[in-house]
Design a protein around this motif. Structure first.
Motif, PDB file in Angstrom:
ATOM      1  N   GLY A   1       0.821  -1.207   0.000  1.00 13.00           N
ATOM      2  CA  GLY A   1       0.000   0.000   0.000  1.00 13.00           C
ATOM      3  C   GLY A   1       0.851   1.251   0.000  1.00 13.00           C
ATOM      4  N   GLU A   2       1.903   1.254   0.801  1.00 13.27           N
ATOM      5  CA  GLU A   2       2.787   2.421   0.864  1.00 13.27           C
ATOM      6  C   GLU A   2       3.582   2.587  -0.428  1.00 13.27           C
ATOM      7  OE1 GLU A   2       5.218   2.203   4.326  1.00 13.27           O
ATOM      8  OE2 GLU A   2       3.516   2.060   5.715  1.00 13.27           O
ATOM      9  N   PHE A   3       3.962   1.469  -1.041  1.00 13.98           N
ATOM     10  CA  PHE A   3       4.712   1.530  -2.295  1.00 13.98           C
ATOM     11  C   PHE A   3       3.812   1.813  -3.499  1.00 13.98           C
ATOM     12  CE2 PHE A   3       7.762  -1.800  -0.324  1.00 13.98           C
ATOM     13  CZ  PHE A   3       8.416  -0.811   0.387  1.00 13.98           C
ATOM     14  N   GLU A   4       2.494   1.725  -3.298  1.00 11.08           N
ATOM     15  CA  GLU A   4       1.506   1.958  -4.353  1.00 11.08           C
ATOM     16  C   GLU A   4       1.705   0.981  -5.517  1.00 11.08           C
ATOM     17  OE1 GLU A   4       1.754   6.095  -5.369  1.00 11.08           O
ATOM     18  OE2 GLU A   4       0.646   6.709  -3.575  1.00 11.08           O
ATOM     19  N   LEU A   5       1.722  -0.296  -5.202  1.00 10.39           N
ATOM     20  CA  LEU A   5       1.829  -1.299  -6.238  1.00 10.39           C
ATOM     21  C   LEU A   5       1.103  -2.565  -5.798  1.00 10.39           C
ATOM     22  CD1 LEU A   5       5.410  -2.902  -6.344  1.00 10.39           C
ATOM     23  CD2 LEU A   5       4.396  -1.907  -4.328  1.00 10.39           C
ATOM     24  N   ALA A   6       0.731  -3.367  -6.778  1.00  8.82           N
ATOM     25  CA  ALA A   6       0.055  -4.624  -6.513  1.00  8.82           C
ATOM     26  C   ALA A   6       1.091  -5.688  -6.157  1.00  8.82           C
ATOM     27  CB  ALA A   6      -0.724  -5.066  -7.753  1.00  8.82           C
ATOM     28  N   PRO A   7       0.690  -6.736  -5.420  1.00  8.14           N
ATOM     29  CA  PRO A   7       1.638  -7.802  -5.082  1.00  8.14           C
ATOM     30  C   PRO A   7       2.339  -8.389  -6.301  1.00  8.14           C
ATOM     31  CG  PRO A   7      -0.363  -8.043  -3.795  1.00  8.14           C
ATOM     32  CD  PRO A   7      -0.629  -6.943  -4.782  1.00  8.14           C
ATOM     33  N   ALA A   8       1.619  -8.506  -7.417  1.00  8.58           N
ATOM     34  CA  ALA A   8       2.206  -9.096  -8.625  1.00  8.58           C
ATOM     35  C   ALA A   8       3.294  -8.224  -9.236  1.00  8.58           C
ATOM     36  CB  ALA A   8       1.114  -9.359  -9.657  1.00  8.58           C
ATOM     37  N   GLN A   9       3.435  -6.994  -8.749  1.00  3.55           N
ATOM     38  CA  GLN A   9       4.469  -6.088  -9.247  1.00  3.55           C
ATOM     39  C   GLN A   9       5.702  -6.059  -8.342  1.00  3.55           C
ATOM     40  OE1 GLN A   9       1.819  -2.679  -9.243  1.00  3.55           O
ATOM     41  NE2 GLN A   9       1.732  -2.685 -11.479  1.00  3.55           N
ATOM     42  N   PHE A  10       5.749  -7.001  -7.384  1.00  3.60           N
ATOM     43  CA  PHE A  10       6.829  -7.012  -6.390  1.00  3.60           C
ATOM     44  C   PHE A  10       7.538  -8.363  -6.385  1.00  3.60           C
ATOM     45  CE2 PHE A  10       8.322  -7.889  -2.029  1.00  3.60           C
ATOM     46  CZ  PHE A  10       9.175  -6.805  -1.835  1.00  3.60           C
ATOM     47  N   LEU A  11       8.861  -8.311  -6.263  1.00  7.47           N
ATOM     48  CA  LEU A  11       9.671  -9.517  -6.151  1.00  7.47           C
ATOM     49  C   LEU A  11      10.579  -9.368  -4.926  1.00  7.47           C
ATOM     50  CD1 LEU A  11      11.583 -11.382  -8.950  1.00  7.47           C
ATOM     51  CD2 LEU A  11      12.800 -10.704  -6.876  1.00  7.47           C
ATOM     52  N   MET A  12      10.638 -10.421  -4.111  1.00  7.65           N
ATOM     53  CA  MET A  12      11.460 -10.397  -2.891  1.00  7.65           C
ATOM     54  C   MET A  12      12.607 -11.378  -3.004  1.00  7.65           C
ATOM     55  SD  MET A  12      11.722  -8.890   0.059  1.00  7.65           S
ATOM     56  CE  MET A  12      12.710  -9.116   1.554  1.00  7.65           C
ATOM     57  N   ILE A  13      13.787 -10.939  -2.584  1.00  9.00           N
ATOM     58  CA  ILE A  13      14.983 -11.773  -2.575  1.00  9.00           C
ATOM     59  C   ILE A  13      15.420 -11.986  -1.138  1.00  9.00           C
ATOM     60  CG2 ILE A  13      17.430 -11.878  -3.201  1.00  9.00           C
ATOM     61  CD1 ILE A  13      16.747 -10.139  -5.646  1.00  9.00           C
ATOM     62  N   GLY A  14      15.648 -13.236  -0.740  1.00 11.09           N
ATOM     63  CA  GLY A  14      16.095 -13.480   0.622  1.00 11.09           C
ATOM     64  C   GLY A  14      16.471 -14.915   0.877  1.00 11.09           C
ATOM     65  N   ASN A  15      17.047 -15.154   2.039  1.00  9.26           N
ATOM     66  CA  ASN A  15      17.486 -16.505   2.417  1.00  9.26           C
ATOM     67  C   ASN A  15      16.436 -17.258   3.220  1.00  9.26           C
ATOM     68  OD1 ASN A  15      18.127 -14.723   4.812  1.00  9.26           O
ATOM     69  ND2 ASN A  15      18.727 -16.702   5.670  1.00  9.26           N
ATOM     70  N   SER A  16      15.439 -16.548   3.759  1.00 12.16           N
ATOM     71  CA  SER A  16      14.458 -17.171   4.643  1.00 12.16           C
ATOM     72  C   SER A  16      13.166 -17.499   3.896  1.00 12.16           C
ATOM     73  CB  SER A  16      14.136 -16.260   5.828  1.00 12.16           C
ATOM     74  OG  SER A  16      13.016 -16.743   6.545  1.00 12.16           O
ATOM     75  N   LEU A  17      12.824 -18.779   3.835  1.00 10.29           N
ATOM     76  CA  LEU A  17      11.557 -19.162   3.222  1.00 10.29           C
ATOM     77  C   LEU A  17      10.393 -18.584   4.019  1.00 10.29           C
ATOM     78  CD1 LEU A  17      12.282 -22.902   2.361  1.00 10.29           C
ATOM     79  CD2 LEU A  17      12.040 -21.009   0.743  1.00 10.29           C
ATOM     80  N   ARG A  18      10.490 -18.628   5.328  1.00 14.96           N
ATOM     81  CA  ARG A  18       9.385 -18.201   6.182  1.00 14.96           C
ATOM     82  C   ARG A  18       9.113 -16.701   6.082  1.00 14.96           C
ATOM     83  NH1 ARG A  18       8.598 -15.848  11.030  1.00 14.96           N
ATOM     84  NH2 ARG A  18       6.787 -16.509  12.245  1.00 14.96           N
ATOM     85  N   SER A  19      10.168 -15.890   6.084  1.00 15.29           N
ATOM     86  CA  SER A  19      10.000 -14.442   6.146  1.00 15.29           C
ATOM     87  C   SER A  19      10.073 -13.734   4.799  1.00 15.29           C
ATOM     88  CB  SER A  19      11.072 -13.833   7.073  1.00 15.29           C
ATOM     89  OG  SER A  19      10.912 -14.275   8.392  1.00 15.29           O
ATOM     90  N   ASP A  20      10.894 -14.246   3.893  1.00 12.08           N
ATOM     91  CA  ASP A  20      11.148 -13.538   2.642  1.00 12.08           C
ATOM     92  C   ASP A  20      10.333 -14.057   1.458  1.00 12.08           C
ATOM     93  OD1 ASP A  20      13.177 -12.037   3.938  1.00 12.08           O
ATOM     94  OD2 ASP A  20      14.574 -13.693   3.646  1.00 12.08           O
ATOM     95  N   ILE A  21      10.042 -15.341   1.447  1.00 13.64           N
ATOM     96  CA  ILE A  21       9.484 -15.948   0.251  1.00 13.64           C
ATOM     97  C   ILE A  21       8.017 -16.338   0.405  1.00 13.64           C
ATOM     98  CG2 ILE A  21       9.774 -17.744  -1.467  1.00 13.64           C
ATOM     99  CD1 ILE A  21      12.098 -15.736  -1.326  1.00 13.64           C
ATOM    100  N   ALA A  22       7.699 -17.171   1.382  1.00  6.91           N
ATOM    101  CA  ALA A  22       6.344 -17.719   1.508  1.00  6.91           C
ATOM    102  C   ALA A  22       5.249 -16.655   1.574  1.00  6.91           C
ATOM    103  CB  ALA A  22       6.263 -18.658   2.716  1.00  6.91           C
TER     104      ALA A  22
END
Length: 258
Positions: A174-195
């Protein structure tokens, strides 16, 4: 936002790439693992480590205390003291409690060491899309890590949050003004970064670290998840992001499924 503007009118395009901090940009869990070994050495002076299962006991105390202390070194130190007193039947000396406090201080003061190739990878991705840093933990400690990393200037925004779950990501979208499909996350944690990002309809690149706290591995992600790529090293990140971005640009958005 000039990198994102080229994609601003395409609802399918990945406009923003998020990076985790600990064990994605810089080393972290190694220091916690070393602290665990030292903690067990302290407790071992009072109890048989094999009988009391110190490692498992500490993890359960830490997990139970997350809602009170949050993530980070300070919460870990309080949990260590609590677990040690329980394991030793309150017999731990004041001197050994002080050793645990000193252990926590050393964790807070360790230098920031970027992972191999990560600076170049972040800069290459930032040359094509806006990037943000989304990390969790103690505010003061995380701010210090960001300053020392030398990467702060690359990120459009830096978000230090208490938890990284679906509610947190929804607020940030909401703050970034974009839909979830417009966002990609990079990280090592499946629980916090990916899932949670996949569950909301976003994209993810998982870059496992050689050691991960058990709590961060507690996530179930369907094998062959189309919205995710896994890489072995930082130099593979730009290609993985381009592959997922190409999939999104073609409008081939698989359904959200974590």
């Amino acid at each position: 936002m000039q990198n994102a503007q080229a994609h601003a009118h395409d609802d399918n395009a990945i406009r923003l790439v998020g990076f985790d901090g600990d064990d994605t940009l810089w080393r972290s869990q190694d220091y916690f693992d070393a602290a665990q070994v030292e903690f067990e050495g302290i407790v071992g002076g009072y109890a048989d480590l094999g009988d009391v299962r110190v490692h498992e006991h500490l993890y359960q105390v830490e997990k139970r205390n997350l809602a009170l202390f949050g993530y980070g070194v300070k919460g870990m130190a309080l949990s260590m003291i609590e677990a040690a007193l329980q394991i030793t039947g309150q017999r731990m000396s004041g001197a050994d409690v002080q050793r645990i406090v000193a252990l926590a201080k050393s964790l807070l003061q360790h230098p920031v060491e970027l992972l191999p190739g990560i600076r170049e990878a972040v800069e290459r991705i930032a040359a094509e899309r806006d990037v943000v840093l989304i990390t969790k933990g103690d505010l003061f400690h995380q701010e210090a890590k960001v300053r020392q990393s030398g990467l702060a200037h690359v990120f459009r925004r830096i978000e230090i949050v208490s938890e990284k779950d679906a509610d947190t990501y929804t607020r940030l979208f909401g703050e970034f003004e974009l839909a979830p499909a417009q966002f990609l996350m990079i990280g090592n944690s499946l629980r916090s970064d990916i899932a949670p990002v996949l569950a909301l309809g976003g994209w993810g690149v998982h870059m496992p670290y050689h050691t991960t706290w058990a709590h961060e591995s507690e996530a179930e992600i369907r094998a062959g998840q189309a919205r995710m790529r896994s890489v072995d090293s930082a130099d593979e990140l730009p290609t993985a992001v381009r592959e997922l971005a190409a999939l999104a640009d073609r409008g081939r958005n698989p359904p959200a499924d974590a």
